[in-house]
Design a protein around this motif. Structure first.
Motif, PDB file in Angstrom:
ATOM      1  N   LEU A   1       0.816  -1.217   0.000  1.00  0.00           N
ATOM      2  CA  LEU A   1       0.000   0.000   0.000  1.00  0.00           C
ATOM      3  C   LEU A   1       0.852   1.271   0.000  1.00  0.00           C
ATOM      4  O   LEU A   1       0.467   2.285  -0.594  1.00  0.00           O
ATOM      5  CB  LEU A   1      -0.939   0.001   1.209  1.00  0.00           C
ATOM      6  CG  LEU A   1      -1.968  -1.141   1.285  1.00  0.00           C
ATOM      7  CD1 LEU A   1      -2.814  -1.010   2.547  1.00  0.00           C
ATOM      8  CD2 LEU A   1      -2.853  -1.168   0.046  1.00  0.00           C
ATOM      9  N   ILE A   2       2.003   1.214   0.682  1.00  0.00           N
ATOM     10  CA  ILE A   2       2.871   2.397   0.797  1.00  0.00           C
ATOM     11  C   ILE A   2       3.331   2.885  -0.570  1.00  0.00           C
ATOM     12  O   ILE A   2       3.402   4.094  -0.833  1.00  0.00           O
ATOM     13  CB  ILE A   2       4.100   2.068   1.682  1.00  0.00           C
ATOM     14  CG1 ILE A   2       3.670   1.909   3.147  1.00  0.00           C
ATOM     15  CG2 ILE A   2       5.179   3.143   1.561  1.00  0.00           C
ATOM     16  CD1 ILE A   2       4.668   1.145   3.982  1.00  0.00           C
ATOM     17  N   THR A   3       3.608   1.950  -1.486  1.00  0.00           N
ATOM     18  CA  THR A   3       4.148   2.325  -2.800  1.00  0.00           C
ATOM     19  C   THR A   3       3.085   2.926  -3.703  1.00  0.00           C
ATOM     20  O   THR A   3       3.408   3.440  -4.775  1.00  0.00           O
ATOM     21  CB  THR A   3       4.758   1.092  -3.499  1.00  0.00           C
ATOM     22  OG1 THR A   3       3.732   0.088  -3.659  1.00  0.00           O
ATOM     23  CG2 THR A   3       5.894   0.516  -2.678  1.00  0.00           C
ATOM     24  N   ASP A   4       1.804   2.862  -3.292  1.00  0.00           N
ATOM     25  CA  ASP A   4       0.680   3.447  -4.031  1.00  0.00           C
ATOM     26  C   ASP A   4       0.702   3.045  -5.510  1.00  0.00           C
ATOM     27  O   ASP A   4       0.757   3.898  -6.401  1.00  0.00           O
ATOM     28  CB  ASP A   4       0.705   4.976  -3.903  1.00  0.00           C
ATOM     29  CG  ASP A   4      -0.674   5.574  -4.223  1.00  0.00           C
ATOM     30  OD1 ASP A   4      -1.674   4.828  -4.145  1.00  0.00           O
ATOM     31  OD2 ASP A   4      -0.736   6.761  -4.567  1.00  0.00           O
ATOM     32  N   PRO A   5       0.643   1.727  -5.806  1.00  0.00           N
ATOM     33  CA  PRO A   5       0.726   1.271  -7.193  1.00  0.00           C
ATOM     34  C   PRO A   5      -0.545   1.606  -7.978  1.00  0.00           C
ATOM     35  O   PRO A   5      -1.607   1.840  -7.402  1.00  0.00           O
ATOM     36  CB  PRO A   5       0.903  -0.244  -7.056  1.00  0.00           C
ATOM     37  CG  PRO A   5       0.263  -0.575  -5.750  1.00  0.00           C
ATOM     38  CD  PRO A   5       0.484   0.614  -4.857  1.00  0.00           C
ATOM     39  N   ASP A   6      -0.412   1.588  -9.315  1.00  0.00           N
ATOM     40  CA  ASP A   6      -1.578   1.807 -10.185  1.00  0.00           C
ATOM     41  C   ASP A   6      -2.473   0.577 -10.210  1.00  0.00           C
ATOM     42  O   ASP A   6      -3.691   0.686 -10.360  1.00  0.00           O
ATOM     43  CB  ASP A   6      -1.113   2.117 -11.617  1.00  0.00           C
ATOM     44  CG  ASP A   6      -0.143   3.277 -11.659  1.00  0.00           C
ATOM     45  OD1 ASP A   6      -0.567   4.395 -11.301  1.00  0.00           O
ATOM     46  OD2 ASP A   6       1.029   3.064 -12.012  1.00  0.00           O
ATOM     47  N   LEU A   7      -1.858  -0.615 -10.091  1.00  0.00           N
ATOM     48  CA  LEU A   7      -2.597  -1.877 -10.086  1.00  0.00           C
ATOM     49  C   LEU A   7      -2.172  -2.687  -8.868  1.00  0.00           C
ATOM     50  O   LEU A   7      -0.986  -3.012  -8.709  1.00  0.00           O
ATOM     51  CB  LEU A   7      -2.336  -2.678 -11.363  1.00  0.00           C
ATOM     52  CG  LEU A   7      -2.906  -4.110 -11.404  1.00  0.00           C
ATOM     53  CD1 LEU A   7      -4.430  -4.097 -11.284  1.00  0.00           C
ATOM     54  CD2 LEU A   7      -2.473  -4.839 -12.676  1.00  0.00           C
ATOM     55  N   LEU A   8      -3.121  -2.982  -8.013  1.00  0.00           N
ATOM     56  CA  LEU A   8      -2.869  -3.807  -6.824  1.00  0.00           C
ATOM     57  C   LEU A   8      -3.308  -5.233  -7.115  1.00  0.00           C
ATOM     58  O   LEU A   8      -4.441  -5.471  -7.553  1.00  0.00           O
ATOM     59  CB  LEU A   8      -3.678  -3.285  -5.627  1.00  0.00           C
ATOM     60  CG  LEU A   8      -3.069  -2.201  -4.754  1.00  0.00           C
ATOM     61  CD1 LEU A   8      -4.140  -1.656  -3.816  1.00  0.00           C
ATOM     62  CD2 LEU A   8      -1.906  -2.749  -3.943  1.00  0.00           C
ATOM     63  N   ILE A   9      -2.426  -6.200  -6.858  1.00  0.00           N
ATOM     64  CA  ILE A   9      -2.774  -7.624  -6.975  1.00  0.00           C
ATOM     65  C   ILE A   9      -2.628  -8.228  -5.584  1.00  0.00           C
ATOM     66  O   ILE A   9      -1.515  -8.297  -5.041  1.00  0.00           O
ATOM     67  CB  ILE A   9      -1.876  -8.337  -8.004  1.00  0.00           C
ATOM     68  CG1 ILE A   9      -2.066  -7.700  -9.386  1.00  0.00           C
ATOM     69  CG2 ILE A   9      -2.180  -9.824  -8.051  1.00  0.00           C
ATOM     70  CD1 ILE A   9      -1.202  -8.308 -10.484  1.00  0.00           C
ATOM     71  N   LEU A  10      -3.749  -8.616  -4.987  1.00  0.00           N
ATOM     72  CA  LEU A  10      -3.774  -9.020  -3.577  1.00  0.00           C
ATOM     73  C   LEU A  10      -4.275 -10.449  -3.430  1.00  0.00           C
ATOM     74  O   LEU A  10      -5.358 -10.793  -3.893  1.00  0.00           O
ATOM     75  CB  LEU A  10      -4.695  -8.088  -2.776  1.00  0.00           C
ATOM     76  CG  LEU A  10      -4.427  -6.580  -2.882  1.00  0.00           C
ATOM     77  CD1 LEU A  10      -5.474  -5.800  -2.087  1.00  0.00           C
ATOM     78  CD2 LEU A  10      -3.023  -6.245  -2.410  1.00  0.00           C
ATOM     79  N   ASP A  11      -3.484 -11.284  -2.752  1.00  0.00           N
ATOM     80  CA  ASP A  11      -3.866 -12.675  -2.484  1.00  0.00           C
ATOM     81  C   ASP A  11      -4.272 -12.793  -1.016  1.00  0.00           C
ATOM     82  O   ASP A  11      -3.433 -12.727  -0.124  1.00  0.00           O
ATOM     83  CB  ASP A  11      -2.685 -13.607  -2.798  1.00  0.00           C
ATOM     84  CG  ASP A  11      -3.114 -15.068  -2.929  1.00  0.00           C
ATOM     85  OD1 ASP A  11      -4.282 -15.374  -2.587  1.00  0.00           O
ATOM     86  OD2 ASP A  11      -2.301 -15.902  -3.355  1.00  0.00           O
TER      87      ASP A  11
END
Length: 600
Positions: free
Chosen positions: A137-147
């Motif tokens: 979350l800290i890196t504030d990505p454009d696309l989050l892929i969460l398992d």
């Protein structure tokens, strides 16, 4: 018009492990700002697909294209860290400016990681998963892929994460078993089923409806194909080998038809109902129990509770409030400092722990269960074999003869659950049973527990699961503060929110600006508002009588259903009435709570 440009485009992707095909020729895309939930049964390749997308595993065929310059963040199901790194180092790989460090502290605080200089090897698996989530979350990505992002989060953290992901225009692809979370966060569901991808453009409830329509339509198509197949098969047997052009065309069509007719369609599992579970009137009594690990960590304080026959209780609360310790005291694994638990003589506990169970890796799945028992009695002359129990929880006959080391994490949890149920307990104690379980298995478990004729205690952060299973809550608030609430989680949240609203809207007493006459008038008005009317008093008295009668009726019906009834019509009538009684108890219980808050 601008051409559609997805942030992720997957086309004709295939992945195999030897002869095992996980997915074949699948295609899907994710648009900017789209929040997508991925659903599949345990062992069918959900986590593998996420790893393939992130380049951690290869694939056999197809293409994966990310939009140029896009930043992708991946949360793995079981993240790995350098054990000697501190929490802060693990978040930044030893590099982070002041702004990012501040953001890290804010997110870690929300996830209840407070010692930022603590070495990672001192953190539990759950704490490490939360650090990994913060890292993404800290890196504030454009696309989050969460398992499985909600594993090891308590209710407060889950609700915070819901709000966090709902803000902004980031895209999201996630695997989760938390159906409340899925419903509130995702607007598209993709399902990996039978090696194929199906897309549903709506939330989880929409998916459930449309998926059933898809299965029903497919079942009808296969049924029609089977009818035609029998006719065409007879033609194939009658016709000579030397065939003309039209006959050869019909022969080719026959083989295509055969493929459709022989498809395996998901069949609805029969509900597994046991009637041969006896439990006496005495269940357990928690007699003024006190337990504390330190002055700053109190689990229970002079706590009393008498558990009722057939009760299905949920235990909720933030991490560290003592829920699992309370369970272990009940089971005799941890001794209280003061007081005691008195357990009835007929009680046979079945305990499903958070820690799970270590199986012998070289054993077959079926052998794990038959080592416990070959079958269990369901009553009325009915028996359930070890293989049938496994099949009920979605272990196919082929999978039952797999070795344990081949199972996915979710499949091992299912096997552990089956090993608990195979002992035929009359009191199930389930500590976080939903972690790593697929949604289909959770639906089967919910039905099993709804029909279970014994007692149940569930410790869980899964709000959807709790609503389906329990009718009573103990809410652990920390430092020995335990609230007894007669209802499920959604009812508790609604009640708690009303309490907070009342508190927020209550008039504030400011002695600096109000005259004595003003304060006297305000006090009188507040007293009037808080007084119960005559009609409300009578209603409260009647509610208490009604609730007592309904509880007695519920006990009588449940005892009758657990007996030796064989009249199907009577069983059906009583089962319907039981559902009505429970609904009336919920409604009257909520109204009783509202009235009991008013001063008489």
């Amino acid at each position: 018009m601008a051409k559609f440009s997805p942030v992720l485009d997957v086309q004709h992707l295939t992945k195999t492990f030897g002869s095992l095909v996980l997915f074949n020729d699948i295609s899907f895309s994710i648009a900017e700002g789209q929040r997508v939930g991925l659903i599949a049964k345990n062992g069918t390749g959900k986590s593998t697909l996420l790893s393939v997308l992130c380049g951690k595993e290869g694939w056999d065929a197809g293409s994966i294209v990310f939009r140029r310059d896009i930043k992708v963040g991946m949360l793995e199901q079981t993240p790995q860290f350098d054990p000697n790194d501190t929490v802060l180092d693990a978040c930044f790989n030893h590099q982070g400016n002041d702004e990012m460090v501040l953001k890290a502290k804010q997110i870690l605080t929300q996830l209840k990681i407070v010692r930022l200089d603590q070495p990672m090897h001192q953190l539990s698996g759950g704490q490490q998963k939360r650090v990994a989530l913060a890292n993404v979350l800290i890196t504030d990505p454009d696309l989050l892929i969460l398992d499985e992002p909600t594993n090891h989060l308590d209710l407060e953290m889950i609700e915070w994460l819901e709000g966090y992901l709902a803000r902004g225009n980031r895209s999201l692809l996630m695997v989760t078993h938390d159906r409340f979370f899925l419903d509130r966060v995702c607007s598209v569901i993709i399902e990996l089923d039978d090696k194929t991808i199906y897309t549903y453009r709506g939330n989880y409830q929409y998916y459930l409806e449309k998926r059933q329509q898809r299965i029903d339509a497919k079942r009808a198509e296969v049924a029609r194909a089977n009818n035609l197949y029998r006719t065409e098969l007879e033609w194939m047997r009658r016709m000579p080998q030397a065939r003309g052009h039209k006959a050869r065309y019909r022969e080719e069509a026959f083989y295509e038809l055969e493929k459709v007719a022989k498809q395996r369609i998901e069949e609805r599992q029969m509900r597994l109902k046991a009637t041969n579970v006896y439990i006496g009137n005495k269940i357990f009594e928690c007699q003024y129990v006190t337990k504390k690990w330190s002055d700053d960590c109190i689990v229970t304080k002079n706590f009393y509770y008498n558990f009722s026959r057939f009760e299905k209780m949920g235990i909720v609360g933030n991490n560290g409030t003592g829920k699992s310790t309370f369970i272990k005291m009940l089971l005799g694994e941890v001794a209280p400092d003061e007081g005691r638990f008195v357990v009835g003589e007929t009680v046979r506990f079945g305990y499903f722990s958070q820690e799970g169970l270590k199986f012998e890796q070289s054993k077959k799945v079926i052998d794990i269960i038959t080592d416990i028992a070959d079958d269990i009695s369901l009553g009325n002359g009915r028996h359930l074999s070890a293989s049938q129990l496994l099949q009920h929880f979605l272990f196919t006959p082929e999978q039952q003869h797999n070795y344990v080391y081949k199972l996915s994490g979710g499949e091992r949890r299912k096997l552990y659950l089956c090993s608990v149920l195979m002992r035929n307990p009359n009191f199930l104690v389930l500590d976080e049973p939903t972690n790593d379980m697929d949604i289909v298995t959770l639906q089967i478990l919910e039905e099993y527990l709804a029909d279970f004729p014994g007692c149940v205690i569930v410790v869980s952060h899964d709000r959807y699961f709790m609503d389906k299973v329990v009718d009573h809550l103990l809410v652990f608030k920390g430092q020995g503060d335990i609230q007894d609430f007669p209802g499920n989680y959604t009812q508790y949240r609604a009640w708690a929110e009303r309490q907070q609203e009342d508190k927020n809207t209550a008039p504030k007493n400011d002695s600096r600006t109000k005259t004595p006459a003003d304060r006297k008038s305000e006090t009188a008005n507040m007293q009037v508002k808080r007084k119960m009317t005559y009609k409300e008093k009578r209603e409260l008295e009647q509610l208490e009588k009604d609730i007592a009668l309904l509880e007695e009726e519920q006990r009588n019906i449940e005892e009758a259903l657990c007996g030796n009834l064989t009249d199907v019509e009577r069983i059906t009538t009583m089962s319907k009435r039981l559902a009505q009684v429970k609904e009336e108890l919920d409604t009257k219980g909520m109204r009783w709570l509202e009235l009991s808050e008013i001063e008489s």
